[in-house]
Design an enzyme around this catalytic site. Structure first.
Site, short mmCIF file in Angstrom:
data_model
loop_
_atom_site.label_atom_id
_atom_site.label_comp_id
_atom_site.label_asym_id
_atom_site.label_seq_id
_atom_site.Cartn_x
_atom_site.Cartn_y
_atom_site.Cartn_z
CE LYS A 193 8.72 -14.95 -17.62
NZ LYS A 193 7.64 -15.56 -16.47
CG ASP A 250 5.58 -1.94 -26.51
OD1 ASP A 250 4.84 -1.11 -26.39
OD2 ASP A 250 5.58 -2.83 -27.73
CG ASP A 254 0.98 0.65 -23.87
OD1 ASP A 254 1.83 1.60 -23.69
OD2 ASP A 254 0.32 0.27 -24.69
#
Ligand code: NAD
Length: 369
Positions: A193, A250, A254
């Site tokens: 980001k 993370d 997922d």
């Protein structure tokens, strides 16, 4: 022809059951393949605690340091819920990750054609999907200091987490991603980001420098992390390797995992630094799932995540890419026959036990000879 040393740590719950199927596959390869695999087994997790009062022995960690690859099942279960914190089952896995300095976590999202309808996305978006998320595992906001909750008066508290990355941490994880891309479709998407975070600015800069200096032959693109999440569910097949930090990794891994269906299907790998002399990396391969105490000992577990983890070891640590391809094709063939363990059962398919799934995969492997 080579001789490889593998350390198998089956662990608790369904760990020994799913590892048992890998063991059968290794026995088959030793009898029918070109290479030989020498296997050593050790205790980790609750079973190690029961035998020795610790979650892993020093000698097991030492064996992991010298193995060509470590295969890990799963640890934990209600039996050990009340043991002391520093000897709890998970401590064995955390110690391995720390002592082997496994800073790169690899989570592939592969959608076998036979399971394309089990995804929450449309078949055409996920059929044939094969992407790899490379997540930085030992730095970033999960470990950065200060990490505090402070009382600031007036009934208010202030929570602080610190997102921090040094150049060397970004360099080494980007090298892992570029090296892996060269063994795949040669494209890396780096995700951060940089529009709102200084760590994102540095991440972008360092990945760009490593690319320019060492990996100009690999295609590189930069994708903002929020857009990356969106693109993963809009058009996941545009990606090959995604490299990202601990926090975004993370979440993105997922999301990618859900593209492919059940937990019982998902392998993973964790890699350390390359040895300057041999170029070999310390490595640990494990299914994403846990010890599943609810189904342990009933023959219901799906062995595919564990067998897929072994295939990853062949691909990324043992340089046996063709054999890894054959094992993945054998998994696809068993699924294409309509065989399903309970967790992936669909209408019109045949439910099989863990051993029958193992049989079908080994049989399909034999037919490729
Ligand atoms: P889990 O992954 O063990 O199980 C979640 C659900 O998925 C359960 O219903 C289980 O039956 C099912 N499942 C998992 N793997 C499967 C497989 N191969 N085939 C078929 N079904 C499967 O997660 P949990 O229930 O949250 O945790 C159980 C124990 O495992 C806990 O003690 C937890 O701490 C531990 N755990 C260990 C690891 C690890 O060793 N890396 C990871 C996660 C959880």
């Amino acid at each position: 022809m080579a001789n490889f040393n593998l350390l198998l740590l089956p662990g608790d719950g369904i760990g020994p059951e799913v590892m048992g199927q890998v063991r059968r596959l290794i026995d088959w390869l030793n009898a029918n393949g070109d290479d030989t695999f020498e296997v050593q087994e050790g205790l980790v997790g609750g079973c190690a605690y029961d035998a020795h009062g610790v979650s892993i022995l020093d000698e097991t960690v030492a064996a992991a340091q010298v193995a060509d690859a470590v295969l890990f099942g799963a640890v934990g279960g209600p039996k050990w819920d009340d043991v002391d914190y520093d000897v709890r089952p998970e401590a064995g896995l955390l110690r391995l990750r720390k002592d082997l300095e496994l800073f790169a976590n690899l989570r592939p999202a592969i959608c076998f054609p036979a399971l394309a309808d089990a995804s929450s996305l449309k078949r055409e978006l996920v059929e044939g999907l094969d992407i790899l998320i490379v997540r930085e595992l030992t730095g970033g906001v999960y470990f950065g200091e200060p990490k505090t909750i402070t009382d600031i008066g007036n009934g208010q508290k202030r929570a602080i987490d610190t997102q921090v990355y040094d150049t060397y941490e970004i360099e080494r994880i980007s090298r892992v991603a570029f090296d892996l891309a060269r063994k795949r479709r040669n494209k890396v998407s780096s995700s951060e980001k940089r529009n709102v975070m200084k760590s994102g600015v540095l991440w972008n800069e360092v990945v760009t420098q490593v690319h320019r200096a060492e990996y100009a032959d690999v295609e590189l693109e930069h994708v903002l992390a929020d857009n990356c999440g969106m693109q993963l569910v809009r058009n996941p097949k545009q990606f090959d390797v995604i490299v990202t930090d601990n926090l975004f990794g993370d979440m993105l891994s997922d999301i990618a995992a859900m593209l492919t269906g059940s937990l019982g299907m998902l392998p993973s790998a964790s890699l350390g630094a390359a040895d300057p002399k041999t170029g070999k990396r310390k490595s640990l391969y494990e299914p994403v799932h846990g010890s599943a105490p609810d189904i342990a000992g009933q023959g219901l577990a799906n062995p595919i995540a564990m067998i897929g983890s072994f295939a990853m070891a062949l691909r990324y640590s043992l340089d046996r890419v063709a054999l890894a391809d054959r094992i993945e094709a054998a998994i696809a063939a068993a699924l294409a026959k309509g065989l399903r363990t309970a967790d992936i059962l669909q209408d019109g398919m045949t439910q099989v036990s863990i051993g029958e799934m193992g049989d079908a995969i080994i049989e399909a492997l034999g037919q490729k000879d």
